[in-house]
Design a protein around this motif. Structure first.
Motif, PDB file in Angstrom:
ATOM      1  N   LEU A  54      -0.773  -9.865  -2.295  1.00  0.00           N
ATOM      2  CA  LEU A  54       0.426 -10.379  -2.979  1.00  0.00           C
ATOM      3  C   LEU A  54       1.168  -9.194  -3.723  1.00  0.00           C
ATOM      4  O   LEU A  54       2.400  -9.263  -4.376  1.00  0.00           O
ATOM      5  N   LEU A  55       0.561  -8.147  -4.087  1.00  0.00           N
ATOM      6  CA  LEU A  55       1.131  -7.177  -4.695  1.00  0.00           C
ATOM      7  C   LEU A  55       2.302  -6.472  -3.898  1.00  0.00           C
ATOM      8  O   LEU A  55       2.112  -6.268  -2.480  1.00  0.00           O
ATOM      9  N   HIS A  56       3.288  -5.894  -4.202  1.00  0.00           N
ATOM     10  CA  HIS A  56       4.506  -5.399  -3.659  1.00  0.00           C
ATOM     11  C   HIS A  56       3.775  -4.069  -3.223  1.00  0.00           C
ATOM     12  O   HIS A  56       2.983  -3.507  -3.723  1.00  0.00           O
ATOM     13  N   LYS A  57       4.187  -3.617  -1.969  1.00  0.00           N
ATOM     14  CA  LYS A  57       3.692  -2.550  -1.318  1.00  0.00           C
ATOM     15  C   LYS A  57       3.627  -0.840  -2.254  1.00  0.00           C
ATOM     16  O   LYS A  57       2.773  -0.192  -1.992  1.00  0.00           O
ATOM     17  N   GLU A  58       4.943  -1.069  -2.960  1.00  0.00           N
ATOM     18  CA  GLU A  58       5.013   0.114  -3.800  1.00  0.00           C
ATOM     19  C   GLU A  58       3.880   0.251  -4.682  1.00  0.00           C
ATOM     20  O   GLU A  58       3.735   1.446  -5.183  1.00  0.00           O
ATOM     21  N   LYS A  59       3.440  -0.680  -5.300  1.00  0.00           N
ATOM     22  CA  LYS A  59       2.447  -0.882  -6.409  1.00  0.00           C
ATOM     23  C   LYS A  59       1.057  -0.849  -5.769  1.00  0.00           C
ATOM     24  O   LYS A  59      -0.019  -0.459  -6.710  1.00  0.00           O
ATOM     25  N   ALA A  60       0.810  -1.305  -4.609  1.00  0.00           N
ATOM     26  CA  ALA A  60      -0.534  -1.572  -4.228  1.00  0.00           C
ATOM     27  C   ALA A  60      -1.571  -0.493  -4.168  1.00  0.00           C
ATOM     28  O   ALA A  60      -2.782  -0.463  -4.730  1.00  0.00           O
ATOM     29  N   THR A  80      -7.198  -5.255   7.135  1.00  0.00           N
ATOM     30  CA  THR A  80      -7.006  -5.046   8.482  1.00  0.00           C
ATOM     31  C   THR A  80      -6.974  -3.396   8.721  1.00  0.00           C
ATOM     32  O   THR A  80      -6.675  -2.882   7.548  1.00  0.00           O
ATOM     33  N   ASP A  81      -6.870  -2.997   9.906  1.00  0.00           N
ATOM     34  CA  ASP A  81      -6.763  -1.621   9.978  1.00  0.00           C
ATOM     35  C   ASP A  81      -5.216  -0.975   9.687  1.00  0.00           C
ATOM     36  O   ASP A  81      -5.025  -0.159   8.974  1.00  0.00           O
ATOM     37  N   GLN A  82      -4.261  -2.060   9.715  1.00  0.00           N
ATOM     38  CA  GLN A  82      -2.930  -1.730   9.271  1.00  0.00           C
ATOM     39  C   GLN A  82      -2.836  -1.660   7.798  1.00  0.00           C
ATOM     40  O   GLN A  82      -2.217  -0.720   7.412  1.00  0.00           O
ATOM     41  N   GLU A  83      -3.407  -2.400   7.095  1.00  0.00           N
ATOM     42  CA  GLU A  83      -3.446  -2.476   5.618  1.00  0.00           C
ATOM     43  C   GLU A  83      -4.148  -1.273   5.095  1.00  0.00           C
ATOM     44  O   GLU A  83      -3.642  -0.607   4.115  1.00  0.00           O
ATOM     45  N   LEU A  84      -5.217  -0.836   5.592  1.00  0.00           N
ATOM     46  CA  LEU A  84      -6.040   0.162   5.457  1.00  0.00           C
ATOM     47  C   LEU A  84      -5.233   1.319   5.366  1.00  0.00           C
ATOM     48  O   LEU A  84      -5.181   2.371   4.524  1.00  0.00           O
ATOM     49  N   LYS A  85      -4.560   1.694   6.580  1.00  0.00           N
ATOM     50  CA  LYS A  85      -3.655   2.910   6.804  1.00  0.00           C
ATOM     51  C   LYS A  85      -2.407   2.791   6.032  1.00  0.00           C
ATOM     52  O   LYS A  85      -2.129   3.836   5.340  1.00  0.00           O
ATOM     53  N   TYR A  86      -1.901   1.587   5.527  1.00  0.00           N
ATOM     54  CA  TYR A  86      -0.864   1.683   4.527  1.00  0.00           C
ATOM     55  C   TYR A  86      -1.122   2.074   3.180  1.00  0.00           C
ATOM     56  O   TYR A  86      -0.546   3.253   2.705  1.00  0.00           O
ATOM     57  N   GLU A 116      -3.917   9.465   8.821  1.00  0.00           N
ATOM     58  CA  GLU A 116      -2.954  10.665   9.491  1.00  0.00           C
ATOM     59  C   GLU A 116      -3.952  11.824   9.956  1.00  0.00           C
ATOM     60  O   GLU A 116      -4.622  12.373   8.982  1.00  0.00           O
ATOM     61  N   PRO A 117      -3.743  12.385  11.021  1.00  0.00           N
ATOM     62  CA  PRO A 117      -4.557  13.650  11.285  1.00  0.00           C
ATOM     63  C   PRO A 117      -4.278  14.777  10.491  1.00  0.00           C
ATOM     64  O   PRO A 117      -5.464  15.385  10.075  1.00  0.00           O
TER      65      PRO A 117
END
Length: 201
Positions: A54-60, A80-86, A116-117
């Protein structure tokens, strides 16, 4: 912060159960990162992943960096992999390294897979330093300036790259091989820039 803007764990649970997500997000927007992280310690574990989403991405990512390793590990397993990557993309490198040092091998492997590499390379470089050495606590997220830059060019570089750096108040003048030649503060650059502008009025 104002006490009336503070949320309790019971209030979070109530708002989530009543699906008042907009109201909850609005209240979270007024809270400090440290206070939100503290809420996770008081929330029942089954609410952790839903609450984090629920947290805004900028704050998460900032909230995540404030959590203790056990809570971070628990959340990573639910990501998820996408959430972890973000989250990794938004965290400062030294916060990521501190987190990795507390994680079991299987979690570290997943983190490194999603990084990221370039970040993975920097993480591995820092992890090779002995614990409590200068290298182990340093950051690689700084503004680097070249010795032949004009004041205006230096300020433009700070404006262009500084948003992604952990520290911008002190900039490092480096040679092409990244050897440190000296340091300069943003304050000194701005004062010099103003002085030059006055001279040419």
């Amino acid at each position: 912060m104002n006490e009336e803007n503070m949320l309790t764990a019971d209030e979070v649970v109530e708002l989530m159960n009543e699906r008042k997500i907009g109201e909850l997000r609005s209240k979270l927007g007024d809270m400090q990162v440290e206070d939100i992280a503290e809420l996770f310690f008081e929330l029942p574990e089954e609410y952790h992943a839903r609450f984090f989403r629920l947290l805004h991405k900028e704050k998460a990512a900032d909230v995540f960096a404030e959590m203790d390793p056990d809570l971070q590990e628990s959340l990573i397993t639910s990501f998820t992999d996408q959430e972890l990557k973000y989250v990794l993309d938004e965290m400062f490198l030294d916060d990521t390294v501190d987190m990795i040092e507390e994680m079991p091998a299987n979690v570290v492997q997943r983190i490194l897979t999603q990084a990221e590499p370039e970040m993975r390379k920097q993480i591995n470089e820092i992890l090779r330093y002995p614990e409590n050495s200068a290298g182990s606590i340093m950051t690689t997220e700084y503004v680097s300036l070249r010795p032949n830059m004009t004041v205006e060019e230096a300020i433009l570089r700070i404006r262009r790259t500084g948003i992604d750096k952990e520290t911008i108040y002190t900039c490092y003048v480096t040679a092409s091989d990244r050897k440190l030649l000296g340091i300069v503060t943003v304050k000194d650059l701005l004062l010099l820039y103003i002085y030059i502008q006055i001279l040419y009025i």
